[in-house]
Write a protein that holds these residues in place. Structure first.
Motif, PDB file in Angstrom:
ATOM      1  N   LEU A   1      95.512  24.594  74.478  1.00 33.21           N
ATOM      2  CA  LEU A   1      96.130  25.180  73.289  1.00 33.21           C
ATOM      3  C   LEU A   1      95.827  24.281  72.096  1.00 33.21           C
TER       4      LEU A   1
ATOM      5  N   HIS B   1      95.016  29.653  70.000  1.00 31.23           N
ATOM      6  CA  HIS B   1      95.232  28.803  68.837  1.00 31.23           C
ATOM      7  C   HIS B   1      96.243  29.459  67.901  1.00 31.23           C
TER       8      HIS B   1
ATOM      9  N   ILE C   1     103.694  26.237  72.752  1.00 27.99           N
ATOM     10  CA  ILE C   1     103.506  25.791  74.138  1.00 27.99           C
ATOM     11  C   ILE C   1     104.225  26.729  75.103  1.00 27.99           C
TER      12      ILE C   1
ATOM     13  N   THR D   1      97.570  20.012  75.003  1.00 28.75           N
ATOM     14  CA  THR D   1      97.721  20.705  73.727  1.00 28.75           C
ATOM     15  C   THR D   1      97.299  19.775  72.595  1.00 28.75           C
TER      16      THR D   1
ATOM     17  N   VAL E   1     102.180  15.992  72.278  1.00 26.83           N
ATOM     18  CA  VAL E   1     100.832  16.559  72.353  1.00 26.83           C
ATOM     19  C   VAL E   1      99.829  15.609  71.709  1.00 26.83           C
TER      20      VAL E   1
END
Length: 213
Positions: free
Chosen positions: A5, A104, A151, A161, A179
């Motif tokens: 991500l 995204h 998330i 991420t 992250v």
């Protein structure tokens, strides 16, 4: 390692709105008795919300009316409607993320209306297809709420991420969310972002090399 991500800030990362916004705020503060230039406004307020800008402006001596937020937003929206530049490499990294199957999102301390104006002309608004979060719906950065929501929506590992932000508030949110955080430094803020624990990149091509190599 390819991330699962990627979360982007909007202003100062995808589109170059910071200079125009800072200039408008500086002119308004000067009008209301607090002489500042655009560079000073950027140094003081980049990454914050307009509510905090107003509060700090008053604290520093600006005689801002209660209607100031509506007034300054009107000026900012009119300027953004004239068009803003997209940072070099943005479309390339988005294409690469799509090819790699990496979701995204956008997490911004701005308003949704502001993002519609700044992102639509280039097609970026449609590219994110509703995966856009703002402080009108979530606690603003440095709170990690927006990142944690992305998330949760994608059910990914926070350690896989990536958050990309140009401000100390945004990078602090990424660090707080646990992250990988990349500080997008195009205005000389390298040291400030690195001090928070962010990896620093000075272009979107460099960001792409860091996360998609």
């Amino acid at each position: 390692m390819t991330p699962e991500l990627v979360v982007f800030d909007c202003d100062g990362v995808l589109v170059d709105t910071e200079h125009a916004t800072a200039t408008i705020i500086a002119e308004s503060f000067t009008h209301y008795g607090l002489p500042l230039n655009g560079g000073e406004v950027a140094d003081l307020f980049t990454g914050g919300t307009m509510d905090t800008v107003m509060a700090e402006g008053k604290r520093r001596g600006a005689d801002l009316p209660d209607s100031w937020l509506d007034e300054v937003y009107g000026l900012i929206y009119a300027r953004l409607a004239q068009g803003v530049d997209v940072f070099d490499g943005v479309f390339q990294i988005l294409d690469a993320l799509v090819e790699a199957g990496v979701p995204h999102y956008i997490a911004s301390n701005g308003t949704m209306q502001k993002m519609r104006l700044s992102l639509r002309p280039s097609g970026l608004w449609d590219r994110f297809d509703g995966r856009i979060m703002c402080r009108e719906d979530y606690l603003p950065k440095p709170d990690p709420a927006m990142i944690l929501h992305a998330i949760a929506q994608t059910n990914v590992d926070p350690r896989k991420t990536v958050m990309i932000d140009d401000s100390t508030a945004g990078c602090s949110a990424g660090i707080a969310a646990g992250v990988r955080t990349i500080g997008f430094a195009t205005e000389g803020q390298d040291a400030d972002l690195a001090a928070l624990g962010a990896e620093v990149a000075n272009s979107m091509a460099q960001v792409q090399q860091l996360i998609l190599n």
